[in-house]
Motif scaffolding. Structure first.
Motif, PDB file in Angstrom:
ATOM      1  N   ARG A  90      -4.053 -19.019  -2.521  1.00  0.00           N
ATOM      2  CA  ARG A  90      -2.821 -17.784  -3.228  1.00  0.00           C
ATOM      3  C   ARG A  90      -3.659 -16.151  -3.035  1.00  0.00           C
ATOM      4  O   ARG A  90      -2.658 -15.648  -2.872  1.00  0.00           O
ATOM      5  N   GLN A  91      -4.685 -16.267  -3.565  1.00  0.00           N
ATOM      6  CA  GLN A  91      -5.167 -14.751  -3.817  1.00  0.00           C
ATOM      7  C   GLN A  91      -5.201 -14.227  -2.358  1.00  0.00           C
ATOM      8  O   GLN A  91      -4.771 -12.974  -2.369  1.00  0.00           O
ATOM      9  N   ILE A  92      -5.646 -15.000  -1.490  1.00  0.00           N
ATOM     10  CA  ILE A  92      -5.668 -14.228  -0.042  1.00  0.00           C
ATOM     11  C   ILE A  92      -4.518 -13.862   0.634  1.00  0.00           C
ATOM     12  O   ILE A  92      -4.198 -13.057   0.883  1.00  0.00           O
ATOM     13  N   ARG A  93      -3.504 -14.885   0.014  1.00  0.00           N
ATOM     14  CA  ARG A  93      -1.834 -14.602   0.513  1.00  0.00           C
ATOM     15  C   ARG A  93      -1.529 -13.394  -0.347  1.00  0.00           C
ATOM     16  O   ARG A  93      -0.663 -12.628   0.308  1.00  0.00           O
ATOM     17  N   TYR A  94      -1.862 -13.206  -1.558  1.00  0.00           N
ATOM     18  CA  TYR A  94      -1.518 -11.945  -2.396  1.00  0.00           C
ATOM     19  C   TYR A  94      -1.922 -10.830  -1.318  1.00  0.00           C
ATOM     20  O   TYR A  94      -1.024  -9.806  -1.393  1.00  0.00           O
ATOM     21  N   LEU A  95      -3.287 -10.814  -1.157  1.00  0.00           N
ATOM     22  CA  LEU A  95      -3.838  -9.586  -0.303  1.00  0.00           C
ATOM     23  C   LEU A  95      -2.849  -9.252   0.927  1.00  0.00           C
ATOM     24  O   LEU A  95      -2.633  -8.100   1.193  1.00  0.00           O
ATOM     25  N   ASP A  96      -2.470 -10.410   1.612  1.00  0.00           N
ATOM     26  CA  ASP A  96      -2.011 -10.428   3.024  1.00  0.00           C
ATOM     27  C   ASP A  96      -0.443  -9.929   2.780  1.00  0.00           C
ATOM     28  O   ASP A  96      -0.050  -8.730   3.485  1.00  0.00           O
ATOM     29  N   LYS A  97      -0.030 -10.264   1.781  1.00  0.00           N
ATOM     30  CA  LYS A  97       1.508  -9.529   1.162  1.00  0.00           C
ATOM     31  C   LYS A  97       1.396  -8.078   0.976  1.00  0.00           C
ATOM     32  O   LYS A  97       2.240  -7.206   1.526  1.00  0.00           O
ATOM     33  N   LEU A  98       0.363  -7.820   0.321  1.00  0.00           N
ATOM     34  CA  LEU A  98       0.456  -6.497  -0.214  1.00  0.00           C
ATOM     35  C   LEU A  98      -0.080  -5.464   1.205  1.00  0.00           C
ATOM     36  O   LEU A  98       0.768  -4.453   1.086  1.00  0.00           O
ATOM     37  N   VAL A  99      -0.542  -5.968   1.967  1.00  0.00           N
ATOM     38  CA  VAL A  99      -1.153  -5.144   3.185  1.00  0.00           C
ATOM     39  C   VAL A  99       0.262  -5.312   4.117  1.00  0.00           C
ATOM     40  O   VAL A  99       0.647  -4.117   4.552  1.00  0.00           O
ATOM     41  N   ASP A 100       1.203  -6.359   4.204  1.00  0.00           N
ATOM     42  CA  ASP A 100       2.232  -6.196   4.829  1.00  0.00           C
ATOM     43  C   ASP A 100       3.243  -5.230   4.227  1.00  0.00           C
ATOM     44  O   ASP A 100       3.840  -4.364   4.844  1.00  0.00           O
ATOM     45  N   GLU A 101       3.474  -5.298   2.779  1.00  0.00           N
ATOM     46  CA  GLU A 101       4.208  -4.171   2.234  1.00  0.00           C
ATOM     47  C   GLU A 101       3.709  -2.911   2.359  1.00  0.00           C
ATOM     48  O   GLU A 101       4.496  -1.838   2.560  1.00  0.00           O
ATOM     49  N   VAL A 102       2.321  -2.576   2.426  1.00  0.00           N
ATOM     50  CA  VAL A 102       1.934  -1.096   2.648  1.00  0.00           C
ATOM     51  C   VAL A 102       2.446  -0.743   4.068  1.00  0.00           C
ATOM     52  O   VAL A 102       2.961   0.397   4.533  1.00  0.00           O
ATOM     53  N   ALA A 103       2.277  -1.636   5.156  1.00  0.00           N
ATOM     54  CA  ALA A 103       2.373  -1.392   6.670  1.00  0.00           C
ATOM     55  C   ALA A 103       3.882  -1.204   6.711  1.00  0.00           C
ATOM     56  O   ALA A 103       4.301  -0.530   7.612  1.00  0.00           O
ATOM     57  N   LYS A 104       4.755  -1.982   6.024  1.00  0.00           N
ATOM     58  CA  LYS A 104       6.125  -1.917   6.191  1.00  0.00           C
ATOM     59  C   LYS A 104       6.933  -0.440   5.432  1.00  0.00           C
ATOM     60  O   LYS A 104       7.920  -0.118   5.402  1.00  0.00           O
ATOM     61  N   GLY A 105       5.857   0.261   4.779  1.00  0.00           N
ATOM     62  CA  GLY A 105       6.079   1.539   4.166  1.00  0.00           C
ATOM     63  C   GLY A 105       6.715   1.696   2.926  1.00  0.00           C
ATOM     64  O   GLY A 105       7.654   2.405   2.340  1.00  0.00           O
ATOM     65  N   ARG A 106       6.693   0.359   2.181  1.00  0.00           N
ATOM     66  CA  ARG A 106       7.279   0.287   0.897  1.00  0.00           C
ATOM     67  C   ARG A 106       6.602   1.295  -0.070  1.00  0.00           C
ATOM     68  O   ARG A 106       5.170   1.571  -0.042  1.00  0.00           O
ATOM     69  N   PRO A 107       7.226   1.853  -1.089  1.00  0.00           N
ATOM     70  CA  PRO A 107       6.622   2.795  -1.945  1.00  0.00           C
ATOM     71  C   PRO A 107       5.289   2.040  -2.768  1.00  0.00           C
ATOM     72  O   PRO A 107       5.621   0.857  -3.061  1.00  0.00           O
ATOM     73  N   MET A 108       4.532   2.817  -2.674  1.00  0.00           N
ATOM     74  CA  MET A 108       3.165   2.384  -3.310  1.00  0.00           C
ATOM     75  C   MET A 108       3.417   1.916  -4.922  1.00  0.00           C
ATOM     76  O   MET A 108       2.825   0.643  -5.176  1.00  0.00           O
ATOM     77  N   GLU A 109       4.244   2.525  -5.479  1.00  0.00           N
ATOM     78  CA  GLU A 109       4.505   1.959  -7.084  1.00  0.00           C
ATOM     79  C   GLU A 109       5.236   0.659  -6.905  1.00  0.00           C
ATOM     80  O   GLU A 109       4.941  -0.239  -8.004  1.00  0.00           O
ATOM     81  N   LYS A 110       5.917   0.266  -5.993  1.00  0.00           N
ATOM     82  CA  LYS A 110       6.417  -0.908  -5.985  1.00  0.00           C
ATOM     83  C   LYS A 110       5.340  -1.869  -5.347  1.00  0.00           C
ATOM     84  O   LYS A 110       5.471  -2.895  -5.828  1.00  0.00           O
ATOM     85  N   VAL A 111       4.723  -1.602  -4.597  1.00  0.00           N
ATOM     86  CA  VAL A 111       3.389  -2.351  -3.927  1.00  0.00           C
ATOM     87  C   VAL A 111       2.689  -2.822  -5.160  1.00  0.00           C
ATOM     88  O   VAL A 111       2.435  -3.809  -5.126  1.00  0.00           O
ATOM     89  N   LEU A 112       2.207  -1.858  -5.798  1.00  0.00           N
ATOM     90  CA  LEU A 112       1.370  -2.074  -6.708  1.00  0.00           C
ATOM     91  C   LEU A 112       2.157  -2.643  -8.221  1.00  0.00           C
ATOM     92  O   LEU A 112       1.436  -2.715  -9.222  1.00  0.00           O
ATOM     93  N   ARG A 113       3.352  -3.063  -7.950  1.00  0.00           N
ATOM     94  CA  ARG A 113       4.119  -3.834  -9.148  1.00  0.00           C
ATOM     95  C   ARG A 113       4.172  -2.938 -10.414  1.00  0.00           C
ATOM     96  O   ARG A 113       3.658  -3.519 -11.480  1.00  0.00           O
ATOM     97  N   SER A 114       4.196  -1.540 -10.093  1.00  0.00           N
ATOM     98  CA  SER A 114       4.222  -0.607 -11.418  1.00  0.00           C
ATOM     99  C   SER A 114       5.625  -0.951 -12.357  1.00  0.00           C
ATOM    100  O   SER A 114       6.655  -1.297 -11.778  1.00  0.00           O
ATOM    101  N   ALA A 115       5.467  -0.801 -13.548  1.00  0.00           N
ATOM    102  CA  ALA A 115       6.534  -0.840 -14.274  1.00  0.00           C
ATOM    103  C   ALA A 115       7.745   0.099 -14.060  1.00  0.00           C
ATOM    104  O   ALA A 115       7.578   1.204 -13.763  1.00  0.00           O
TER     105      ALA A 115
END
Length: 115
Positions: A90-115
């Motif tokens: 699950r932790q490895i897949r968390y990392l994979d998902k974050l990398v995917d989101e960065v690559a897809k251009g998602r705003p960093m505050e959303k990638v980092l699950r900011s409030a």
């Protein structure tokens, strides 16, 4: 039986993560930011893990997972992250998902699950 990825050095996969985000116009700094957000490592600790060729198992054993990590949901490699039984996978897949989101251009505050 343990998954092969558990014994894979993080340093072997890091260049693949980096190539993926750079191909999409994102930076090494952004990649390192999401890795450090997830794991609690600083730049020096991340560099040490890369230099020491720490396995994924050792890498996540040393990590202090971000308390917001369970907010990372979705599908990676056809598997829903929140349905994974193995905590390390699950932790490895968390990392994979974050990398995917960065690559897809998602705003960093959303990638980092900011409030």
């Amino acid at each position: 039986m343990a998954h092969r990825i558990f014994a894979t050095p993080f340093a072997d996969v890091y260049p693949l993560y980096l190539a993926k985000v750079e191909r999409k116009g994102r930076t090494k700094a952004e990649l390192d930011t999401v890795i450090e957000w997830l794991t609690g490592f600083d730049d020096a600790a991340l560099a040490r893990h890369l230099a020491d060729e720490t396995t994924f198992e050792q890498f996540f054993a040393a990590a202090h997972l971000n308390p917001n990590a369970p907010l990372i949901t979705g599908v990676i490699c056809g598997v829903r992250i929140e349905e994974l039984d193995d905590p390390l996978m699950r932790q490895i897949r968390y990392l994979d998902k974050l990398v995917d989101e960065v690559a897809k251009g998602r705003p960093m505050e959303k990638v980092l699950r900011s409030a």
